[in-house]
Design a protein around this motif. Sequence first.
Motif, PDB file in Angstrom:
ATOM      1  N   LEU A 133       1.128  -1.253   0.077  1.00  0.00           N
ATOM      2  CA  LEU A 133       0.131  -0.117  -0.114  1.00  0.00           C
ATOM      3  C   LEU A 133       1.013   1.222  -0.011  1.00  0.00           C
ATOM      4  O   LEU A 133       0.209   2.255  -0.478  1.00  0.00           O
ATOM      5  CB  LEU A 133      -1.008  -0.219   1.355  1.00  0.00           C
ATOM      6  CG  LEU A 133      -1.958  -1.098   1.394  1.00  0.00           C
ATOM      7  CD1 LEU A 133      -2.966  -1.035   2.402  1.00  0.00           C
ATOM      8  CD2 LEU A 133      -2.885  -1.013   0.238  1.00  0.00           C
ATOM      9  N   GLU A 134       1.836   1.084   0.443  1.00  0.00           N
ATOM     10  CA  GLU A 134       2.903   2.416   0.633  1.00  0.00           C
ATOM     11  C   GLU A 134       3.164   2.841  -0.734  1.00  0.00           C
ATOM     12  O   GLU A 134       3.122   4.408  -0.843  1.00  0.00           O
ATOM     13  CB  GLU A 134       4.471   1.693   1.138  1.00  0.00           C
ATOM     14  CG  GLU A 134       5.275   3.046   1.776  1.00  0.00           C
ATOM     15  CD  GLU A 134       4.402   4.284   2.688  1.00  0.00           C
ATOM     16  OE1 GLU A 134       4.589   5.254   2.420  1.00  0.00           O
ATOM     17  OE2 GLU A 134       3.627   3.591   3.375  1.00  0.00           O
ATOM     18  N   ARG A 135       3.297   2.301  -1.719  1.00  0.00           N
ATOM     19  CA  ARG A 135       3.486   2.954  -3.053  1.00  0.00           C
ATOM     20  C   ARG A 135       2.192   3.822  -3.404  1.00  0.00           C
ATOM     21  O   ARG A 135       2.322   4.653  -4.332  1.00  0.00           O
ATOM     22  CB  ARG A 135       3.755   1.769  -4.117  1.00  0.00           C
ATOM     23  CG  ARG A 135       2.433   1.140  -4.592  1.00  0.00           C
ATOM     24  CD  ARG A 135       2.791  -0.165  -5.637  1.00  0.00           C
ATOM     25  NE  ARG A 135       3.453   0.372  -6.944  1.00  0.00           N
ATOM     26  CZ  ARG A 135       3.813  -0.442  -7.749  1.00  0.00           C
ATOM     27  NH1 ARG A 135       4.186  -1.753  -7.347  1.00  0.00           N
ATOM     28  NH2 ARG A 135       4.491   0.080  -8.836  1.00  0.00           N
ATOM     29  N   TYR A 136       1.146   3.499  -2.977  1.00  0.00           N
ATOM     30  CA  TYR A 136       0.084   4.532  -3.358  1.00  0.00           C
ATOM     31  C   TYR A 136      -0.193   5.644  -2.364  1.00  0.00           C
ATOM     32  O   TYR A 136      -0.788   6.337  -2.586  1.00  0.00           O
ATOM     33  CB  TYR A 136      -1.355   3.366  -3.502  1.00  0.00           C
ATOM     34  CG  TYR A 136      -0.896   2.408  -4.282  1.00  0.00           C
ATOM     35  CD1 TYR A 136      -1.326   2.406  -5.669  1.00  0.00           C
ATOM     36  CD2 TYR A 136      -0.746   1.061  -3.887  1.00  0.00           C
ATOM     37  CE1 TYR A 136      -1.260   1.462  -6.500  1.00  0.00           C
ATOM     38  CE2 TYR A 136      -0.708  -0.051  -4.789  1.00  0.00           C
ATOM     39  CZ  TYR A 136      -0.861   0.178  -6.038  1.00  0.00           C
ATOM     40  OH  TYR A 136      -0.483  -0.851  -7.183  1.00  0.00           O
ATOM     41  N   ARG A 137       0.418   5.294  -1.418  1.00  0.00           N
ATOM     42  CA  ARG A 137       0.264   6.337  -0.170  1.00  0.00           C
ATOM     43  C   ARG A 137       1.122   7.586  -0.210  1.00  0.00           C
ATOM     44  O   ARG A 137       1.034   8.706   0.235  1.00  0.00           O
ATOM     45  CB  ARG A 137       0.427   5.747   1.033  1.00  0.00           C
ATOM     46  CG  ARG A 137      -0.656   4.933   1.443  1.00  0.00           C
ATOM     47  CD  ARG A 137      -0.862   4.268   3.034  1.00  0.00           C
ATOM     48  NE  ARG A 137      -1.945   3.472   3.261  1.00  0.00           N
ATOM     49  CZ  ARG A 137      -1.881   2.364   4.098  1.00  0.00           C
ATOM     50  NH1 ARG A 137      -0.634   2.018   4.527  1.00  0.00           N
ATOM     51  NH2 ARG A 137      -2.915   1.834   4.451  1.00  0.00           N
ATOM     52  N   ARG A 138       2.417   7.401  -1.271  1.00  0.00           N
ATOM     53  CA  ARG A 138       3.189   8.247  -1.378  1.00  0.00           C
ATOM     54  C   ARG A 138       2.697   9.554  -2.142  1.00  0.00           C
ATOM     55  O   ARG A 138       1.907   9.526  -2.828  1.00  0.00           O
ATOM     56  CB  ARG A 138       4.433   7.662  -2.303  1.00  0.00           C
ATOM     57  CG  ARG A 138       5.353   6.982  -1.495  1.00  0.00           C
ATOM     58  CD  ARG A 138       6.485   6.586  -2.415  1.00  0.00           C
ATOM     59  NE  ARG A 138       6.639   4.979  -2.199  1.00  0.00           N
ATOM     60  CZ  ARG A 138       6.923   4.195  -3.332  1.00  0.00           C
ATOM     61  NH1 ARG A 138       7.137   4.846  -4.353  1.00  0.00           N
ATOM     62  NH2 ARG A 138       6.804   2.979  -3.072  1.00  0.00           N
TER      63      ARG A 138
END
Length: 172
Positions: A167-172
């Motif tokens: 999910l981190e790649r989308y939260r950046r």
Amino acid sequence: MISAEAFRNIKAVVLDVDGVLTDGRAGYGAEEEIKFFHLRDGHWMRMALRTGLKVGLLSGRGSRANRRRAEELGLSFCYENCKDKLEGFERLLAEQGLKPEECLYVGDDLIDMPVMRRAGVAVVVADGVPELDEVADFRTQTPGGHGAVCEVMRRLMMEQGTLDSQLERYRR
């Protein structure tokens, strides 16, 4: 209740196609069969692949649509025309270098029961036949072809501790 350890042991997600990745219906055009796949399922399958899991298909039927979807998503394997699903599953295990307990299987109908009995984690989609409850570890809330695979992938990644990194790649 399925143990967290069972989820942690999973190295491969094996998916039935008709009734799991689709709503179980098939349409016929002039030249070929038409199937509708939920795009969200595909996205979550790609996310699972990025975590290092193998993800692929085990279908009782053969279809150009199945192969195209598997290719489009870069799936790890695509086994078709497996009228005896358990035989197909055993071949998959041998060819992919997997043990049954390392596989999570998602099905919807009676033909899936032998594989579900053998897999490390067995899942039936919300609208799957009730007889599968005797072998399934859990039933999704979402019907097949409408995001059920997304639901399974989310739970698996959560249990394996890989969801946040995906999910981190989308939260950046």
